[in-house]
Design an enzyme around this catalytic site. Structure first.
Site, PDB file in Angstrom:
ATOM      1  N   HIS A 493       0.748  -1.310  -0.134  1.00 36.00           N
ATOM      2  CA  HIS A 493       0.068  -0.114   0.077  1.00 36.00           C
ATOM      3  C   HIS A 493       0.746   1.419  -0.148  1.00 36.00           C
ATOM      4  O   HIS A 493       0.749   2.173  -0.960  1.00 36.00           O
ATOM      5  CB  HIS A 493      -0.859  -0.098   1.287  1.00 36.00           C
ATOM      6  CG  HIS A 493      -1.838   1.215   1.461  1.00 36.00           C
ATOM      7  ND1 HIS A 493      -2.926   1.439   1.245  1.00 36.00           N
ATOM      8  CD2 HIS A 493      -1.270   2.490   1.824  1.00 36.00           C
ATOM      9  CE1 HIS A 493      -3.485   2.649   1.404  1.00 36.00           C
ATOM     10  NE2 HIS A 493      -2.523   3.197   1.880  1.00 36.00           N
ATOM     11  N   GLU A 494       1.738   1.184   0.926  1.00 38.10           N
ATOM     12  CA  GLU A 494       2.700   2.534   0.970  1.00 38.10           C
ATOM     13  C   GLU A 494       3.515   2.807  -0.124  1.00 38.10           C
ATOM     14  O   GLU A 494       3.861   3.781  -0.580  1.00 38.10           O
ATOM     15  CB  GLU A 494       3.344   2.531   2.253  1.00 38.10           C
ATOM     16  CG  GLU A 494       2.414   2.579   3.361  1.00 38.10           C
ATOM     17  CD  GLU A 494       1.600   3.608   3.845  1.00 38.10           C
ATOM     18  OE1 GLU A 494       1.852   4.799   2.923  1.00 38.10           O
ATOM     19  OE2 GLU A 494       0.381   3.892   4.421  1.00 38.10           O
ATOM     20  N   HIS A 497       1.900   4.677  -2.966  1.00 39.55           N
ATOM     21  CA  HIS A 497       2.010   6.045  -2.830  1.00 39.55           C
ATOM     22  C   HIS A 497       3.137   6.607  -3.343  1.00 39.55           C
ATOM     23  O   HIS A 497       3.408   7.625  -4.315  1.00 39.55           O
ATOM     24  CB  HIS A 497       2.157   6.501  -1.391  1.00 39.55           C
ATOM     25  CG  HIS A 497       0.525   6.584  -0.624  1.00 39.55           C
ATOM     26  ND1 HIS A 497      -0.307   7.237  -1.093  1.00 39.55           N
ATOM     27  CD2 HIS A 497       0.311   5.970   0.456  1.00 39.55           C
ATOM     28  CE1 HIS A 497      -1.255   7.314  -0.251  1.00 39.55           C
ATOM     29  NE2 HIS A 497      -1.089   6.346   0.535  1.00 39.55           N
ATOM     30  N   HIS A 500       3.048   6.368  -7.101  1.00 41.84           N
ATOM     31  CA  HIS A 500       2.374   7.661  -7.847  1.00 41.84           C
ATOM     32  C   HIS A 500       3.146   8.721  -7.771  1.00 41.84           C
ATOM     33  O   HIS A 500       3.313   9.620  -8.711  1.00 41.84           O
ATOM     34  CB  HIS A 500       1.113   7.939  -6.607  1.00 41.84           C
ATOM     35  CG  HIS A 500       0.186   8.621  -7.120  1.00 41.84           C
ATOM     36  ND1 HIS A 500      -0.824   9.150  -6.480  1.00 41.84           N
ATOM     37  CD2 HIS A 500      -0.009   9.464  -8.362  1.00 41.84           C
ATOM     38  CE1 HIS A 500      -1.387   9.781  -7.116  1.00 41.84           C
ATOM     39  NE2 HIS A 500      -1.159  10.176  -8.308  1.00 41.84           N
TER      40      HIS A 500
END
Length: 708
Positions: A493-494, A497, A500
């Site tokens: 998940h992290e 980021h 992105h």
């Protein structure tokens, strides 16, 4: 985020404690204010940071930014995009550099010495933000450009940058009268101090621990014993075993310990953080924050703080966010009831003689998982080595986005635990990725991503620097660190980021990378979780820590079959926090007793007694350590609605999650766009339609509403 410097920092900090704006950078030379030097377009000088340098560096950098703003307003030429908006984009770079390192210290190395600097400087930083946001001459120039007929000649990205600056100045109070502006600034000043105190209290409670007796250690897996010993050694308690009151330490214990009394002891210490009635109790602080937020919202022309916050979110209104949460809440608690019945049946069969309590939930959920799916998550954990999973993340990002990662040496870091990687695509440098995986005293709990530097092409080709931070507990030296499936999901998940940010392709820094709406920014990160359970990642990188053998296909099949197991619990504990957050901020200008409010509202929601909120109000750092997620914790659910829909697009593609045309479309329409386009338009460009809730409900194993 550039726009948040004026808006959220004006909302998140504040004191009018004076500093001398005439102090120049030349008069007060300070390493922290200087342009970063070295390879890769410069790197943060972490190895040379001194806490004593933060205050003078921040004050000097604030002075420089004010001088830059004065130069914009003093320009005798008529306002244009270049001499006003572009100049504004280019201002404050020294302060951004200092604040980057300052914020890193606050999250990762928060000593009492540093906290004293925060207590003084956070209010000053907010006052500085207010001074810019309320600068009438500056806003007049922005408004003139915004209303100019020839703005239609600007590029689409320039028009969006202009709109964002105009909108954020208005939302920060640029059109208020002098008295109202002063009151907004005073509120921000007081909030800054309250946010700071809340965070210090929470960190203090998270730096406490529960010492385990011999009886508490009975039946505990050796990996958790080693982690408890490591926790003790880090706190100079050799020969002892402790559980630290952070989620990364508590959750595994509650899942694995067969000693019910020990589970209860650890659980109570964890859920009562910030709620102990002593000097670190946060309830009075929360009540003040809520009142001040409500008053500020009214001054700014909004019904509540929630309405002010969501105006710039993808959801647009609190009603839209509440509608989604309520649609998911009922099936979630219905699933919890069914799961608890299954747990209780096991307790009764074992002759336990007790009802399932919150400290029992995780332990007995694993027994139900084993009974229903023959899936032992401890067996899975033996294949989840942190270092190997990191390689798996790199590999998947390479397949989707063409990234390659190379470990570097000699790059300054702020702690010896940190590693640095160069990221390239087709041989071209893209950015740097810093990884800080381990817990330590002074580091806030949880996992997160930071952008040290944002990609832009406005002033040369600037590449990004991002980091991922976690709180894994170190095991014995030389042994691979095993993590849980949930922790592996958080790792991906992290990293989403970070991806992105690394994919950013914008001209202007204020719209680059992860600088997007709060309920959209979690979408790319949650999407990246879907690559963890894919067969190529598991077969190559989920390797047994002793034998090196890949995880058996039979075990992978069990993971897939059990994919929706425990979604009732996960959804309910999260959504309870999101609903209470929204309800607190929709209550308006009333006196709120946080404990009473939490208790009564959860009763109205029919909160299952066997579960507590993931973040109880007195420890809800997302919401009360800044304005960051205030009235916005729903964002994870909103983003997951987008995530599930996009994930189904990959599932439907010929190549599944590694389908090249779908990955290319994802990059072109979403991952590279940042905030250069409206988030809803980005989603439509990828999916060809608006989002639907059906995929979310299917992903969680809940009934799909008609028409969804």
């Amino acid at each position: 985020m550039r726009r948040r410097k004026f808006l959220v920092s004006a909302a998140a900090a504040g004191a009018a404690a004076a500093f001398n704006p005439s102090v120049s950078m030349a008069q007060t030379p300070n390493l922290l204010t200087e342009t970063w030097t070295g390879p890769y377009g410069g790197v943060p000088p972490f190895d040379k940071v001194k806490i004593a340098d933060f205050k003078p560096a921040l004050e000097a950098a604030m002075a420089r930014e004010l001088a830059e703003i004065d130069a914009i307003t003093a320009n005798p030429a008529a306002p244009t995009f270049e001499n006003t908006i572009a100049a504004l984009e280019d201002s404050g770079r020294a302060l951004n550099r200092v604040r980057t390192i300052y914020n890193i210290w606050g999250s990762n190395l928060s000593t009492p010495e540093f906290q004293a600097v925060e207590t003084e400087m956070d209010p000053k930083l907010s006052a500085h933000g207010d001074k810019i946001a309320q600068n009438a001459a500056l806003f007049a120039r922005i408004e003139a450009v915004y209303n100019a007929p020839d703005k239609a000649k600007l590029s689409p990205e320039q028009q969006r940058v202009l709109w964002i600056h105009y909108r954020d100045f208005v939302r920060a109070g640029a059109k208020l009268d002098a008295a109202s502006k002063a009151r907004v600034a005073a509120i921000n000043t007081e909030l800054a101090g309250l946010f700071n105190q809340f965070s210090k209290n929470l960190l203090a409670d998270e730096n406490t621990w529960i010492e385990l007796s011999d009886a508490d250690l009975v039946g505990l897996p050796e990996t958790l014993k080693a982690a408890a010993a490591s926790n003790a050694a880090a706190r100079k308690l050799p020969g002892k075993f402790v559980v630290v009151t952070t989620r990364s330490s508590v959750d595994p214990f509650l899942t694995e310990s067969p000693v019910r009394a020990a589970r209860e002891k650890v659980w109570r210490a964890f859920v009562n953080r910030g709620d102990n009635g002593g000097p670190t109790d946060n309830k009075a602080i929360i009540a003040k924050i809520l009142k001040l937020r409500a008053e500020r919202a009214k001054l700014l022309g909004y019904a509540t703080h929630a309405h002010w916050r969501l105006e710039v979110a993808m959801a647009k209104t609190p009603e839209n966010a509440m509608g989604l949460m309520e649609a998911v809440w009922s099936p979630a608690i219905a699933q919890v009831a069914q799961d608890v019945a299954d747990m209780q049946a096991i307790v009764d069969k074992e002759g336990g003689g007790f009802k399932i309590e919150p400290w029992d939930y995780r332990y007995y959920a694993e027994k139900v998982r084993l009974a229903k799916y023959a899936l032992d998550m401890n067996a899975v954990k033996s294949y989840l080595q942190l270092d190997k999973l990191r390689e798996g993340m790199f590999w998947a990002a390479g397949q989707l986005y063409g990234f390659a990662f190379k470990k570097l040496s000699g790059i300054p870091v702020y702690h010896e635990d940190i590693t640095v990687y160069e990221v390239t695509r087709a041989g071209k440098h893209v950015g740097l990725w810093y990884f800080d995986p381990y817990a330590r005293p002074g580091k806030r709990s949880g996992a997160w991503m930071n952008a040290y530097r944002t990609q832009e092409r406005f002033r040369g080709d600037v590449t990004t620097i991002v980091s991922n931070n976690a709180n894994f507990i170190k095991g014995k030296p030389g042994e691979p660190l095993l993590i849980s499936w949930d922790d592996a999901t958080t790792l991906f998940h992290e990293f989403g980021h970070a991806i992105h940010g690394l994919n950013a392709n914008a001209t202007y820094p204020s719209v680059s990378g992860t600088r997007v709406a709060r309920d959209y920014v979690e979408f790319p990160s949650q999407l990246n979780e879907h690559w963890l359970p894919t067969a190529p990642v598991l077969s190559q990188f989920a390797l047994h820590y002793q034998t090196g053998e890949p995880i058996p296909k039979a075990l992978v099949d069990k993971i897939e079959k059990a994919a929706t197991f425990n979604q009732g619990f996960a959804t309910t504990e999260y959504l309870a926090s999101a609903l209470i957050d929204m309800k607190l901020h929709l209550a308006g200008d009333v006196d709120i007793d946080p404990a009473k409010f939490e208790r009564e509202e959860l009763a109205k929601l029919r909160m299952p007694r066997e579960i507590v909120m993931r973040h109880r109000t007195p420890q809800f750092g997302h919401v009360f350590s800044s304005d960051g997620y205030s009235a916005g914790y729903y964002s994870y659910l909103w983003a997951d609605t987008l995530t599930a829909d996009v994930a189904e697009a990959f599932q439907e593609a010929p190549g599944g999650f590694y389908d090249k045309p779908t990955a290319k479309r994802l990059y072109e329409t979403i991952m590279s766009k940042g905030n250069t386009e409206d988030p809803a338009d980005q989603f439509r460009a990828f999916r060809g339609r608006d989002v639907k809730i059906g995929a979310l409900m299917r992903h969680r194993g809940f009934p799909v509403p008609a028409g969804a």
